[in-house]
Design a protein around this motif. Structure first.
Motif, PDB file in Angstrom:
ATOM      1  N   ASP A 118       0.814  -1.217   0.000  1.00 27.73           N
ATOM      2  CA  ASP A 118       0.000   0.000   0.000  1.00 27.73           C
ATOM      3  C   ASP A 118       0.843   1.260   0.000  1.00 27.73           C
ATOM      4  O   ASP A 118       0.328   2.357  -0.161  1.00 27.73           O
ATOM      5  CB  ASP A 118      -0.935  -0.009   1.221  1.00 27.73           C
ATOM      6  N   MET A 119       2.147   1.113   0.182  1.00 28.44           N
ATOM      7  CA  MET A 119       3.011   2.282   0.321  1.00 28.44           C
ATOM      8  C   MET A 119       3.448   2.796  -1.048  1.00 28.44           C
ATOM      9  O   MET A 119       4.061   2.064  -1.831  1.00 28.44           O
ATOM     10  CB  MET A 119       4.234   1.938   1.168  1.00 28.44           C
ATOM     11  N   ALA A 120       3.137   4.052  -1.332  1.00 24.79           N
ATOM     12  CA  ALA A 120       3.536   4.636  -2.610  1.00 24.79           C
ATOM     13  C   ALA A 120       5.054   4.729  -2.715  1.00 24.79           C
ATOM     14  O   ALA A 120       5.630   4.478  -3.769  1.00 24.79           O
ATOM     15  CB  ALA A 120       2.911   6.023  -2.760  1.00 24.79           C
ATOM     16  N   ALA A 299       0.212  15.026   2.088  1.00 26.59           N
ATOM     17  CA  ALA A 299      -0.089  13.917   1.181  1.00 26.59           C
ATOM     18  C   ALA A 299       0.273  12.586   1.833  1.00 26.59           C
ATOM     19  O   ALA A 299       1.409  12.397   2.265  1.00 26.59           O
ATOM     20  CB  ALA A 299       0.691  14.086  -0.115  1.00 26.59           C
ATOM     21  N   PRO A 300      -0.660  11.644   1.913  1.00 22.58           N
ATOM     22  CA  PRO A 300      -0.365  10.347   2.531  1.00 22.58           C
ATOM     23  C   PRO A 300       0.513   9.482   1.644  1.00 22.58           C
ATOM     24  O   PRO A 300       0.466   9.580   0.418  1.00 22.58           O
ATOM     25  CB  PRO A 300      -1.744   9.724   2.704  1.00 22.58           C
ATOM     26  N   PRO A 318      -0.707  15.878  -4.801  1.00 18.06           N
ATOM     27  CA  PRO A 318      -0.026  15.715  -6.086  1.00 18.06           C
ATOM     28  C   PRO A 318      -0.066  14.283  -6.585  1.00 18.06           C
ATOM     29  O   PRO A 318      -0.266  13.331  -5.815  1.00 18.06           O
ATOM     30  CB  PRO A 318       1.414  16.121  -5.749  1.00 18.06           C
ATOM     31  N   ASP A 319       0.139  14.131  -7.864  1.00 18.69           N
ATOM     32  CA  ASP A 319       0.329  12.825  -8.469  1.00 18.69           C
ATOM     33  C   ASP A 319       1.810  12.487  -8.337  1.00 18.69           C
ATOM     34  O   ASP A 319       2.652  13.030  -9.058  1.00 18.69           O
ATOM     35  CB  ASP A 319      -0.088  12.859  -9.944  1.00 18.69           C
ATOM     36  N   ILE A 320       2.137  11.603  -7.380  1.00 14.62           N
ATOM     37  CA  ILE A 320       3.558  11.340  -7.128  1.00 14.62           C
ATOM     38  C   ILE A 320       4.196  10.504  -8.236  1.00 14.62           C
ATOM     39  O   ILE A 320       5.407  10.278  -8.217  1.00 14.62           O
ATOM     40  CB  ILE A 320       3.774  10.659  -5.767  1.00 14.62           C
ATOM     41  N   SER A 325       8.027  15.533 -11.593  1.00 14.25           N
ATOM     42  CA  SER A 325       8.266  15.786 -10.175  1.00 14.25           C
ATOM     43  C   SER A 325       9.276  14.787  -9.621  1.00 14.25           C
ATOM     44  O   SER A 325       9.557  13.754 -10.228  1.00 14.25           O
ATOM     45  CB  SER A 325       6.958  15.697  -9.392  1.00 14.25           C
ATOM     46  N   MET A 326       9.805  15.088  -8.431  1.00 12.44           N
ATOM     47  CA  MET A 326      10.797  14.189  -7.844  1.00 12.44           C
ATOM     48  C   MET A 326      10.835  14.323  -6.331  1.00 12.44           C
ATOM     49  O   MET A 326      10.488  15.366  -5.766  1.00 12.44           O
ATOM     50  CB  MET A 326      12.183  14.463  -8.414  1.00 12.44           C
TER      51      MET A 326
END
Length: 350
Positions: A118-120, A299-300, A318-320, A325-326
């Motif tokens: 579950d971790m991005a 952001a989670p 944001p869309d990680i 982006s970084m």
């Protein structure tokens, strides 16, 4: 419990009667099992943390949570050396997490009890990401139309196309990454930083930097008072201006961002590692971290938590996976912050 505390206690008890020994040990062990000590940043964030995470955790588990200010790495190192660690769970930024790992200060996290899928952002052996803060470009939407302001770092550093007074952080971390992104460096090729190239990019905008910001609230106040035209700020700070009592509403670009992470860590020698791990496991549950993020506008790291966010907050998340982006690499700055900071300070005043 630290080694030194065990030895001193054992010495004392050796001279005591057996009748005293048993109740003393049981009482101390019971107290240890029923409480943990965590760190926080204080202020309104701590109030949100208590309301959304700490109090519900105690209600569910019966484990009392003591909160202390986040110590610096030097203090944590001293505690480890003397065997007097008094923190069970440390919340800190990526740079400190990487430095403490390098110094051997952290215990391994029990990843087996966590929903790693579950971790991005995947966990490390010694720490896990709870949430991210989002840096990017802010402006006054009343003053600038939909196309009259920069949205990416390339545009932020293009003072001919977008003239105006700007802010940048008064530190090299984040500032140098923004400059290199502006110059076309891809996120995957960012580290190790090409420091010489970054300073050449900064030379192009130096005369347009009206404020080298040291306190984050300045990134907002300078825009709201029209002392600058554009500002490098943070999504949660800008979102707050759009809420009642936030002052003049500002806008923020999610077209390109720098992301920094908050980590949860168990120091080696923690008095109650088991209780600390239970806290981390609880904290990272999608419903729990979503409660905190809804309150704190951050952001989670939980992918499942995204759907649990308030619809208004999701607009500010944001869309990680955005390739523009970084994530800022704390491990790089652990090894390079001091020398690059010296050069940066000299450059700013030159």
């Amino acid at each position: 419990m630290s080694i030194s505390k065990k030895l001193s206690r054992r010495t004392f008890l050796a001279a005591s009667s057996a009748a005293v020994l048993a109740p003393a040990v049981i009482t101390r062990a019971h107290a240890q099992a029923k409480s943990i000590t965590i760190t926080s940043y204080g202020g309104t964030f701590q109030e949100m943390l208590v309301k959304t995470v700490v109090t519900p955790f105690t209600e569910e588990t019966g484990i009392k949570v003591n909160i202390v200010p986040r110590p610096d790495i030097a203090k944590l190192k001293a505690q480890a050396l003397t065997g007097r660690v008094d923190i069970d769970v440390l919340m800190t930024v990526d740079e400190d997490a990487a430095l403490g790992s390098k110094l051997g200060l952290w215990d391994k996290v029990d990843l087996g009890v966590l929903d790693v899928a579950d971790m991005a952002l995947p966990p490390q052996k010694e720490y896990v990401t709870s949430s991210s803060f989002v840096g990017g470009i802010a402006w006054d939407p009343e003053k600038y139309g939909s196309t009259a302001h920069p949205k990416t770092f390339a545009e932020y550093f293009d003072v001919r196309k977008f003239p105006g007074r700007r802010t940048l952080p008064n530190r090299p971390n984040e500032t140098l990454e923004a400059a290199l992104l502006a110059d076309g460096v891809l996120p995957k090729d960012m580290y190790p930083l090409d420091v010489d190239r970054a300073f050449k990019v900064l030379d192009r905008v130096k005369s347009s930097i009206a404020a080298w910001v040291t306190a984050t609230p300045q990134t907002i106040s300078l825009l709201q008072t029209q002392e600058v035209d554009f500002s490098y700020s943070y999504a949660n700070r800008v979102k707050a201006t759009n809420a009642p009592g936030g002052g003049k509403p500002l806008a923020f670009s999610f077209e390109q961002n720098l992301l920094g992470t908050e980590k949860l860590i168990i120091p080696k020698g923690a008095p109650n590692k088991e209780g600390g791990m239970k806290y981390i496991e609880y904290f990272l549950r999608p419903d729990v971290v979503a409660r905190l993020c809804n309150a704190a506008f951050i952001a989670p790291n939980s992918k499942k938590a995204i759907s649990l966010l308030d619809p208004e907050l999701r607009k500010w998340t944001p869309d990680i996976t955005n390739p523009k982006s970084m994530f800022v690499d704390g491990a790089y700055w652990t090894d390079n912050l001091e020398p690059v900071s010296r050069r940066f300070k000299e450059w700013v005043i030159s």
